[in-house]
Write a protein that holds these residues in place. Structure first.
Motif, PDB file in Angstrom:
ATOM      1  N   ASP A   1      28.109 -26.384   7.968  1.00  0.00           N
ATOM      2  CA  ASP A   1      28.258 -25.324   8.947  1.00  0.00           C
ATOM      3  C   ASP A   1      29.071 -24.299   8.358  1.00  0.00           C
ATOM      4  OD1 ASP A   1      26.469 -26.479  10.966  1.00  0.00           O
ATOM      5  OD2 ASP A   1      28.314 -27.794  11.551  1.00  0.00           O
ATOM      6  N   VAL A   2      28.464 -23.078   8.410  1.00  0.00           N
ATOM      7  CA  VAL A   2      29.371 -21.797   7.849  1.00  0.00           C
ATOM      8  C   VAL A   2      29.583 -20.825   8.936  1.00  0.00           C
ATOM      9  CG1 VAL A   2      29.531 -20.295   5.960  1.00  0.00           C
ATOM     10  CG2 VAL A   2      28.364 -22.533   5.498  1.00  0.00           C
ATOM     11  N   ALA A   3      30.566 -20.545   9.427  1.00  0.00           N
ATOM     12  CA  ALA A   3      31.034 -19.445  10.248  1.00  0.00           C
ATOM     13  C   ALA A   3      31.212 -18.143   9.417  1.00  0.00           C
ATOM     14  CB  ALA A   3      32.188 -19.866  11.217  1.00  0.00           C
ATOM     15  N   LEU A   4      30.580 -17.043  10.085  1.00  0.00           N
ATOM     16  CA  LEU A   4      30.692 -15.914   9.323  1.00  0.00           C
ATOM     17  C   LEU A   4      31.666 -15.178  10.492  1.00  0.00           C
ATOM     18  CD1 LEU A   4      27.075 -14.823   8.584  1.00  0.00           C
ATOM     19  CD2 LEU A   4      28.782 -15.519   6.988  1.00  0.00           C
ATOM     20  N   THR A   5      32.344 -14.361   9.694  1.00  0.00           N
ATOM     21  CA  THR A   5      33.219 -13.331  10.394  1.00  0.00           C
ATOM     22  C   THR A   5      33.146 -11.933  10.658  1.00  0.00           C
ATOM     23  OG1 THR A   5      34.610 -13.097   8.132  1.00  0.00           O
ATOM     24  CG2 THR A   5      35.311 -14.947   9.397  1.00  0.00           C
ATOM     25  N   GLY A   6      33.992 -11.323  11.638  1.00  0.00           N
ATOM     26  CA  GLY A   6      33.690 -10.057  11.715  1.00  0.00           C
ATOM     27  C   GLY A   6      32.325  -9.567  12.286  1.00  0.00           C
ATOM     28  N   SER A   7      31.508  -8.603  11.485  1.00  0.00           N
ATOM     29  CA  SER A   7      30.422  -8.008  11.937  1.00  0.00           C
ATOM     30  C   SER A   7      29.362  -8.418  11.250  1.00  0.00           C
ATOM     31  CB  SER A   7      30.504  -6.619  12.009  1.00  0.00           C
ATOM     32  OG  SER A   7      30.804  -6.010  10.731  1.00  0.00           O
ATOM     33  N   LEU A   8      29.548  -9.627  10.510  1.00  0.00           N
ATOM     34  CA  LEU A   8      28.525 -10.123   9.733  1.00  0.00           C
ATOM     35  C   LEU A   8      27.707 -11.148  10.503  1.00  0.00           C
ATOM     36  CD1 LEU A   8      30.241 -11.315   6.227  1.00  0.00           C
ATOM     37  CD2 LEU A   8      29.254  -9.155   7.176  1.00  0.00           C
ATOM     38  N   ARG A   9      26.300 -10.943  10.261  1.00  0.00           N
ATOM     39  CA  ARG A   9      25.406 -11.960  11.073  1.00  0.00           C
ATOM     40  C   ARG A   9      24.280 -12.602  10.272  1.00  0.00           C
ATOM     41  NH1 ARG A   9      20.968  -9.997  14.112  1.00  0.00           N
ATOM     42  NH2 ARG A   9      21.418  -8.067  13.622  1.00  0.00           N
ATOM     43  N   LEU A  10      23.912 -13.655  10.601  1.00  0.00           N
ATOM     44  CA  LEU A  10      22.972 -14.465   9.704  1.00  0.00           C
ATOM     45  C   LEU A  10      21.541 -14.093  10.386  1.00  0.00           C
ATOM     46  CD1 LEU A  10      22.053 -16.151   7.516  1.00  0.00           C
ATOM     47  CD2 LEU A  10      22.485 -18.264   9.264  1.00  0.00           C
ATOM     48  N   VAL A  11      20.637 -13.686   9.783  1.00  0.00           N
ATOM     49  CA  VAL A  11      19.197 -13.372  10.385  1.00  0.00           C
ATOM     50  C   VAL A  11      18.217 -14.013   9.413  1.00  0.00           C
ATOM     51  CG1 VAL A  11      19.876 -11.522  11.783  1.00  0.00           C
ATOM     52  CG2 VAL A  11      18.901 -11.119   9.402  1.00  0.00           C
ATOM     53  N   PRO A  12      16.757 -14.338   9.998  1.00  0.00           N
ATOM     54  CA  PRO A  12      15.943 -14.782   9.275  1.00  0.00           C
ATOM     55  C   PRO A  12      15.340 -13.430   8.095  1.00  0.00           C
ATOM     56  CG  PRO A  12      15.583 -15.360  11.521  1.00  0.00           C
ATOM     57  CD  PRO A  12      16.665 -14.460  11.593  1.00  0.00           C
ATOM     58  N   PHE A  13      14.799 -13.741   7.231  1.00  0.00           N
ATOM     59  CA  PHE A  13      14.126 -12.564   6.500  1.00  0.00           C
ATOM     60  C   PHE A  13      13.131 -12.074   7.148  1.00  0.00           C
ATOM     61  CE2 PHE A  13      11.030 -11.182   3.445  1.00  0.00           C
ATOM     62  CZ  PHE A  13      11.610 -10.207   2.814  1.00  0.00           C
ATOM     63  N   SER A  14      12.913 -10.867   6.992  1.00  0.00           N
ATOM     64  CA  SER A  14      11.607 -10.334   7.598  1.00  0.00           C
ATOM     65  C   SER A  14      11.334  -8.812   6.725  1.00  0.00           C
ATOM     66  CB  SER A  14      11.932  -9.855   8.973  1.00  0.00           C
ATOM     67  OG  SER A  14      13.032  -8.865   9.041  1.00  0.00           O
ATOM     68  N   ASN A  15      10.105  -8.219   6.940  1.00  0.00           N
ATOM     69  CA  ASN A  15       9.620  -7.140   6.305  1.00  0.00           C
ATOM     70  C   ASN A  15      10.600  -5.958   6.609  1.00  0.00           C
ATOM     71  OD1 ASN A  15       7.444  -8.465   5.244  1.00  0.00           O
ATOM     72  ND2 ASN A  15       6.131  -7.780   6.839  1.00  0.00           N
ATOM     73  N   GLU A  16      11.345  -5.979   7.716  1.00  0.00           N
ATOM     74  CA  GLU A  16      12.284  -4.887   8.043  1.00  0.00           C
ATOM     75  C   GLU A  16      13.493  -4.911   7.019  1.00  0.00           C
ATOM     76  OE1 GLU A  16       9.074  -5.362  10.663  1.00  0.00           O
ATOM     77  OE2 GLU A  16      10.778  -6.891  10.393  1.00  0.00           O
ATOM     78  N   VAL A  17      13.869  -6.027   6.786  1.00  0.00           N
ATOM     79  CA  VAL A  17      15.015  -6.165   5.722  1.00  0.00           C
ATOM     80  C   VAL A  17      14.547  -6.263   4.197  1.00  0.00           C
ATOM     81  CG1 VAL A  17      16.559  -6.754   7.693  1.00  0.00           C
ATOM     82  CG2 VAL A  17      15.536  -8.411   6.336  1.00  0.00           C
TER      83      VAL A  17
END
Length: 367
Positions: free
Chosen positions: A188-204
């Motif tokens: 399990d990897v916890a991200l700090t600050g304003s970092l956010r894990l999201v699924p890949f999408s065409n938008e990114v």
């Protein structure tokens, strides 16, 4: 810094290309109609050589149909008297090259026709054509002619490359991490600050390309990818297994003030585009499952923007990828890494339980 002579001089391109006469084959350029033939030959060679992969017709079609490829001048197919494809010669260049201009040779000879000198003449044609392409590029940069060989390839191939003036330049390890049968838990990897894990999408998608270009700027042999290159080979791409890390509140002023921020990222930041800071893009190479003897998810590209290294973004994306693989019943996670990767990737993968299964070598002529 040493002043390079003009690329046209360094490439020493021949005025004409050498003929391929060995084996009494009939030669012509490749065309998209040849996809099935080329795929069958590639797989016959891979099987004979014990390679850990097979190619699908969709993959071959993507390779031949890339918009920047000039099949008329940069490819040859050799047919025997019965009309069977027995050898191929391809040379590929890439539009995004900005610090080193490159030409890579691909192809080979059917196992039934090896030993007659065809391979040596094919390689001579490829190297001559590569020199022509580099000379004509107009890019006054260091030049490189390259090709690859699996470490388990027959020894004659490695000797042939050395005899032609290519030198082993870089080594790659193919790594496997089991996901079943008592495999270690995925962290399990916890991200700090304003970092956010999201699924890949065409938008990114484009933001991920920019992150990749930044992440690999200090990696040997890597060159920026245009959007055309970035999206060109996705027949086996698994977006449902792919993840990115975004910074929801980036310090835009600091990034714009940083001289290391590239022009494309600057433009994206000024336009308010999302900032992808890490990513893991993965594929499902189902044709390889029977060859390897297990099912797996393959991580094609993994990286972190240089300004965000040390914040576990890539680790979070990779861990999420492994969970997605396991959730779909895959038995393992697989990836390929440069053994001299400057970001410490080897240590990261070892800590996650990845171990080497195969290896390959890049041979080059540096100009």
């Amino acid at each position: 810094m040493h002043q390079l002579s003009p690329i046209a001089e360094r490439a020493a391109a021949p005025a004409t290309l050498p003929e391929i006469t060995a084996g009494a084959l009939t030669w012509r350029p490749a065309a998209l109609d040849d996809v099935a033939r080329v795929t069958a030959l590639n797989n016959a060679m891979a099987e004979a050589d014990g390679a850990p992969y097979r190619e699908t017709e969709d993959e071959t079609r993507e390779e031949l149909a890339a918009p920047w490829r000039d099949l008329e001048h940069d490819s040859l197919l050799g047919f025997d008297a019965e009309g069977e494809l027995r050898a191929t010669a391809f040379v590929a260049t890439f539009p995004g090259d900005v610090t080193t201009v490159r030409a890579f040779a691909f192809g080979g000879v059917h196992p039934a026709r090896r030993g007659a000198g065809i391979g040596r003449e094919v390689l001579a044609w490829q190297l001559a054509r590569a020199r022509q392409l580099l000379a004509a590029s107009g890019k006054e940069l260091p030049g490189r002619i390259g090709t690859y060989a699996e470490d388990d390839d027959p020894a004659p191939r490695h000797r042939m490359y050395l005899h032609a003036g290519l030198e082993p330049r870089r080594y790659f390890s193919d790594l496997k991490r089991p996901l079943t049968d008592g495999a270690a838990a995925i962290p399990d990897v916890a991200l700090t600050g304003s970092l956010r894990l999201v699924p890949f999408s065409n938008e990114v998608d484009d933001a991920t390309r920019l992150a990749h270009n930044d992440a690999f700027r200090d990696h040997w042999g890597s060159q920026p990818q245009t959007m055309e290159q970035w999206t060109a080979s996705r027949s086996e791409f698994a977006p449902e297994w792919s993840f990115v890390v975004v910074d929801d509140e980036p310090d835009v002023a600091a990034l714009l003030a940083d001289e290391a921020t590239d022009a494309s990222t600057r433009a994206a930041l000024e336009a308010g585009a999302p900032l992808v800071v890490a990513y893991a893009l993965n594929s499902r190479y189902a044709a390889d499952f029977p060859v390897r003897g297990y099912s797996f998810g393959y991580t094609d590209v993994l990286g972190t923007r240089r300004a965000y290294r040390g914040r576990k973004g890539a680790l979070a994306a990779l861990a999420a990828s492994m969970r997605a693989f396991a959730g779909d019943g895959m038995e393992a996670a697989v990836l390929d890494v440069d053994t001299e990767n400057p970001s410490g990737a080897q240590g990261l993968y070892a800590s996650l339980g990845y171990t080497k299964e195969h290896g390959s070598t890049m041979y080059t002529i540096e100009l």
